[in-house]
Structures are given as structure tokens and as C-alpha cells.
Design an enzyme around this catalytic site. Structure first.
Site, short mmCIF file in Angstrom:
data_model
loop_
_atom_site.label_atom_id
_atom_site.label_comp_id
_atom_site.label_asym_id
_atom_site.label_seq_id
_atom_site.Cartn_x
_atom_site.Cartn_y
_atom_site.Cartn_z
CB CYS A 120 1.13 5.47 11.17
SG CYS A 120 1.75 7.02 10.67
CB CYS B 119 3.55 -2.49 13.35
SG CYS B 119 3.64 -2.24 11.57
CB CYS C 251 6.94 -3.14 15.81
SG CYS C 251 8.58 -2.66 15.25
CD GLU D 17 -2.88 -1.28 2.27
OE1 GLU D 17 -3.71 -2.21 2.22
OE2 GLU D 17 -2.88 -0.44 3.18
CB CYS E 11 3.19 7.24 3.21
SG CYS E 11 3.73 6.08 4.45
CB SER F 174 10.60 6.02 8.98
OG SER F 174 10.24 5.56 10.26
CB CYS G 108 7.76 -5.52 8.28
SG CYS G 108 9.21 -4.82 9.10
CG LEU H 223 12.93 6.44 21.00
CD1 LEU H 223 14.27 5.76 20.82
CD2 LEU H 223 13.15 7.88 21.48
CG HIS H 224 7.72 3.32 18.70
ND1 HIS H 224 7.04 4.43 18.24
CD2 HIS H 224 8.08 2.62 17.58
CE1 HIS H 224 6.98 4.38 16.92
NE2 HIS H 224 7.60 3.31 16.50
N1 SAH Z 1 9.65 0.19 9.35
C1 SAH Z 1 9.89 1.56 9.47
C2 SAH Z 1 9.00 2.42 8.60
C3 SAH Z 1 7.56 2.00 8.46
S1 SAH Z 1 6.53 2.17 9.86
C4 SAH Z 1 9.80 2.00 10.93
O1 SAH Z 1 9.34 1.24 11.74
O2 SAH Z 1 10.23 3.12 11.21
C5 SAH Z 1 6.20 3.92 9.91
C6 SAH Z 1 5.83 4.43 11.30
O3 SAH Z 1 4.52 4.01 11.70
C7 SAH Z 1 6.77 3.91 12.37
O4 SAH Z 1 7.16 4.92 13.27
C8 SAH Z 1 5.91 2.90 13.05
O5 SAH Z 1 6.38 2.58 14.31
C9 SAH Z 1 4.57 3.55 13.04
N2 SAH Z 1 3.46 2.63 13.32
C10 SAH Z 1 3.41 1.31 13.10
N3 SAH Z 1 2.23 0.79 13.51
C11 SAH Z 1 1.52 1.83 14.01
C12 SAH Z 1 0.20 1.93 14.56
N4 SAH Z 1 -0.61 0.89 14.65
N5 SAH Z 1 -0.21 3.15 14.94
C13 SAH Z 1 0.58 4.24 14.81
N6 SAH Z 1 1.82 4.19 14.28
C14 SAH Z 1 2.29 3.00 13.88
FE1 SF4 Z 2 8.24 -3.23 10.45
FE2 SF4 Z 2 8.17 -0.59 10.95
FE3 SF4 Z 2 6.00 -2.15 11.36
FE4 SF4 Z 2 8.11 -2.35 12.98
S1 SF4 Z 2 6.80 -0.54 12.72
S2 SF4 Z 2 6.96 -4.06 12.09
S3 SF4 Z 2 9.79 -2.04 11.55
S4 SF4 Z 2 6.96 -1.73 9.40
#
Ligand code: SAH
Ligand code: SF4
Length: 381
Positions: free
Chosen positions: A345, A122, A119, A95, A108, A201, A115, A224-225
Site C-alpha cells: 500500500c 502516500c 496525502c 500499477e 488491487c 476505498s 492523485c 481515516l488515518h
Molecule cells: N485513494 C484511495 C485509495 C487508494 S490508497 C484512498 O486513499 O483510500 C489505498 C490505501 O493505502 C489507503 O488507505 C491509503 O491511505 C493507504 N496508503 C497510502 N500510502 C501508504 C503508505 N505509504 N503506507 C501504508 N498505507 C498507505
Molecule cells: Fe490519493 Fe489515496 Fe494516496 Fe491519498 S492515500 S494521495 S487519496 S491515493
């Protein structure tokens, strides 16, 4: 010669295109002509290239092609956000999201199908890892989105002013292809997008952060998170390999190495209710980021079925935001865009499915996720 053996010119940067023509026994300047046709005039066939002689067009059509990802589905949100689901010829779908904001238009872009980092909050991570995207598939998202806006008159008028590598996938784990695609984004013969307007990112792959600072001048965002290793190990599993102390040192190096004046790194921080949104987390964060030129972007969590997390309360987000700003950290809260079309996101899964089928898939994927993560994370490191 079958289509599969043809070189997809969409994915070649300027030096690669020059090499391609030299190998064909042609002049180097052809590369410039063809790049313009592909990225400025959005051509998808050699027939359209009227200033290229017939004989060369014929030769090109035998050995090369211009093949973008196919649009499987497009949706437009109430707020103007557009989302495309692209079907990839190499298999799978991803997407891409366009977010208009006044004169700025941010695309984006995805870098992998699924992936491996996994995480915990995500939806792309929940999907598991399928494969890396080719450079043609990555830049093909910019090419297709640009075609969706109609012919380009000149670079300045282009609706895509910014690109963020924040779609599906961890760009650092598909480094070479992402690098090539970003070179085409920056090139005047490509999309002419400035270094401050291209942001990669990452969830924190330290060796590739160092590598990137040598290879290409672009902006960096770090997911970072969490302000301590214990919590970050749980939310972003890559932290077990590259813990916070080392990550912060790498951010400092990156910032020292980039040449443009805007050396700030964006720290992304997803706001998860009662998980990482307490005053103690804000305090730890201020300490952790001390001395590194950063701005913090708080992202209210975007829910999806069976996520197991909730978005932080508005009052907690505001309090967190205020504490960081009051303590010298420039902090913004990201507005959630396109959530009515699942384009926010972390909601990207690359499937044209209804919600029920999606959630079934997620349940199933949880079982083979861990094996894939181990394999792919190991492979990538
Ligand atoms: N893999 C890379 C880039 C893609 S994710 C990374 O992790 O940085 C892009 C952003 O969306 C990242 O900061 C990710 O942590 C955030 N993200 C992922 N899942 C999310 C969610 N459910 N709600 C809000 N942000 C989220
Ligand atoms: Fe992959 Fe980024 Fe999602 Fe983490 S937040 S699972 S690195 S796409």
C-alpha cells in the site's frame, strides 16, 4: 477511420454495450455475446468470436476495438504477490497488484494516473495528478491480470475472487469511470464478483459516498488515518473540505443505505511512528467511531524514499490494536505484502524506474504538486 476514433468495447458495461449494438442497427443480445467473449474468453480481437457472423465481425472491426493497457513490466514477490506496471495508450502508467491469500485472490486496482488528494504519507500523492483513467483502462487491469492467469474455465475457478479499488488514485474523483468498471466486475457476463468482494476505498469524498450508496451496492473502506481534525487536515488534505464530524455522519448514512447484511465499513488507519499511534489517539478513535458499524484495519506504514515518516514500532501497533479491540472495535493489522517488489500500500507510483531515479522525481514533483492539487481538487468538487 483511425484507431483512436474506434469505440473500445472493453470499457462498456452491459447497458452501454446494448446501446452500442442498437445504435449499430443490431440486436441487443449481441451485447451478451461480446461481453462473454471479452471478459470470459479474454478475447482481444473480433476474429476469435466464432459464433458471430463474418459480416458483423468485419463491421465491428471497422468501428470498434478491444484494447487493454499494455504490460510494461511484471514482477512476482517472494510471497506470491504479483505486480504489473501498465503502460496506458492514453498516456502515463499505473500499477496493479494481485495478492493471493489461501483461496482468496485480491486484485488491487488503480483509478487515476497519480492523485490530487496529496496525502502526506502516500507516494502516489507525491507524484501529483496526471489524469483520470478511462473505464476501459480501469477494467482493463482486471482483464489483463485475468489473462496472465491463463484461460478461464468458469467463474468459480477464477483466481481473482476480490477487487479493491486501493491502487493509485482517488476513485471518487473519477466516479463515472470507476462506477462503470465496477458494474462490469459485478456482472455475471463480466467477472461475477459479489458486492461484498468489491471494495472501494476513499479518502472521504462525502457527496460521492452518498451518490455511491444510491448507484451500486459495494463495500466501502474509508482512509481515516487520524482521530481528530487537526491531525487529519495534515495527513489527508481532503479533510479540510470534508471534516470528521460530517465524514462520520456520511459513513452512518452509507451503512444505513446499503442492502446487504454486511453493513460494516472498513476504517483504514496507517500507523505512523509518533504521529498517530499514541494511546491518546486510540482513545479518541474509540470515541469517534462510537455508534458506527465499522471494523478497523491498521496498516503499518510502508516507507518510500523521502517519505518523512517511519513505520510505528511493533509494540505500539500491538498496544493500539489491543486497546481498540478491548474497547469494542473489531480491529485487524494488515500484513504487509509484496514490499520486496514495491507493491505494498502506498508504494505504487506507476514508473519503471530504479530507486535513485524515482527519488529524484519525487524531489522535483514536490514543487509543482501544490498547484496541481489546488486545480484538481477544485475541479473535482
Ligand atoms: N485513494 C484511495 C485509495 C487508494 S490508497 C484512498 O486513499 O483510500 C489505498 C490505501 O493505502 C489507503 O488507505 C491509503 O491511505 C493507504 N496508503 C497510502 N500510502 C501508504 C503508505 N505509504 N503506507 C501504508 N498505507 C498507505
Ligand atoms: Fe490519493 Fe489515496 Fe494516496 Fe491519498 S492515500 S494521495 S487519496 S491515493
Amino acid at each position: 477511420m483511425t484507431t483512436q476514433q474506434k469505440v473500445n468495447l472493453l470499457g462498456l458495461s452491459r447497458p452501454q454495450m446494448e446501446e452500442f449494438f442498437l445504435e449499430m442497427g443490431e440486436k441487443k443480445f449481441r451485447a451478451q455475446q461480446i461481453l462473454k467473449w471479452i471478459h470470459h474468453h479474454q478475447a482481444d480481437s473480433f476474429e476469435q468470436m466464432t459464433d458471430v457472423g463474418k459480416a458483423l465481425r468485419q463491421k465491428l472491426s471497422e468501428v470498434a476495438e478491444i484494447r487493454g493497457p499494455d504490460v510494461a513490466h511484471e514482477s512476482i514477490s517472494r510471497d506470491g504477490t504479483r505486480k504489473w506496471v501498465f503502460e496506458l495508450s492514453g498516456g502515463g502508467s499505473v500499477e496493479t497488484v494481485f495478492i493471493p491469500d489461501g483461496r482468496r485472490g485480491t486484485l488491487c486496482v488503480s483509478s487515476q494516473v497519480g492523485c490530487a488528494v496529496d496525502c502526506s504519507f502516500c507516494s502516489t500523492g507525491k507524484q501529483g495528478f496526471q489524469r483520470d483513467m478511462t473505464s476501459a483502462e480501469i477494467i482493463g487491469q482486471v482483464w489483463q491480470a485475468s489473462r496472465a492467469f491463463g484461460p478461464r474455465r468458469n467463474l468459480g475457478e477464477h483466481p481473482i475472487t476480490n477487487v479493491v479499488m486501493m491502487g493509485m488514485g482517488e476513485p471518487m474523483l473519477n466516479y463515472d469511470n470507476v462506477l462503470t468498471a465496477m458494474r462490469i466486475m459485478k456482472d455475471d457476463l463480466g467477472y461475477g464478483i459479489g458486492k461484498k468482494r468489491i471494495t472501494l476505498s476513499t479518502s472521504g469524498h462525502i457527496p460521492r459516498m452518498d451518490q455511491l450508496s444510491q448507484d451500486l451496492d459495494v463495500s466501502l473502506a474509508v482512509s481515516l488515518h487520524a482521530p481528530n481534525d487537526e491531525l487529519r487536515n495534515e495527513l489527508v488534505p481532503l479533510n479540510r473540505k470534508y471534516p470528521l464530524k460530517e465524514l462520520m455522519a456520511a459513513c452512518k448514512r452509507y451503512s444505513d443505505n446499503i442492502t446487504h447484511r454486511h453493513k460494516t465499513i472498513t476504517m483504514e488507519y496507517v500507523m505512523l511512528r509518533d504521529v498517530n499511534d499514541k494511546p491518546e489517539h486510540a482513545r479518541q478513535l474509540v470515541k469517534l467511531l462510537n455508534g458506527i458499524p465499522v471494523k478497523v484495519n491498521l496498516i503499518p506504514f510502508n516507507p518510500f524514499p523521502h517519505a518523512g515518516y517511519e513505520r510505528s514500532r511493533k509494540s505500539d501497533i500491538l498496544e493500539f490494536h489491543k486497546y481498540l479491540n478491548d474497547n469494542g472495535l473489531l480491529t485487524t493489522v494488515r500484513t504487509t505484502r509484496g514490499d520486496d517488489i514495491d507493491a505494498a500500500c502506498g508504494q505504487l507510483v506507476g514508473q519503471v524506474q530504479d530507486r535513485t531515479r524515482r527519488s529524484e522525481r519525487w524531489k522535483q514533483s514536490i514543487f509543482h504538486r501544490s498547484e496541481q492539487t489546488d486545480n484538481n481538487t477544485a475541479q473535482a468538487q
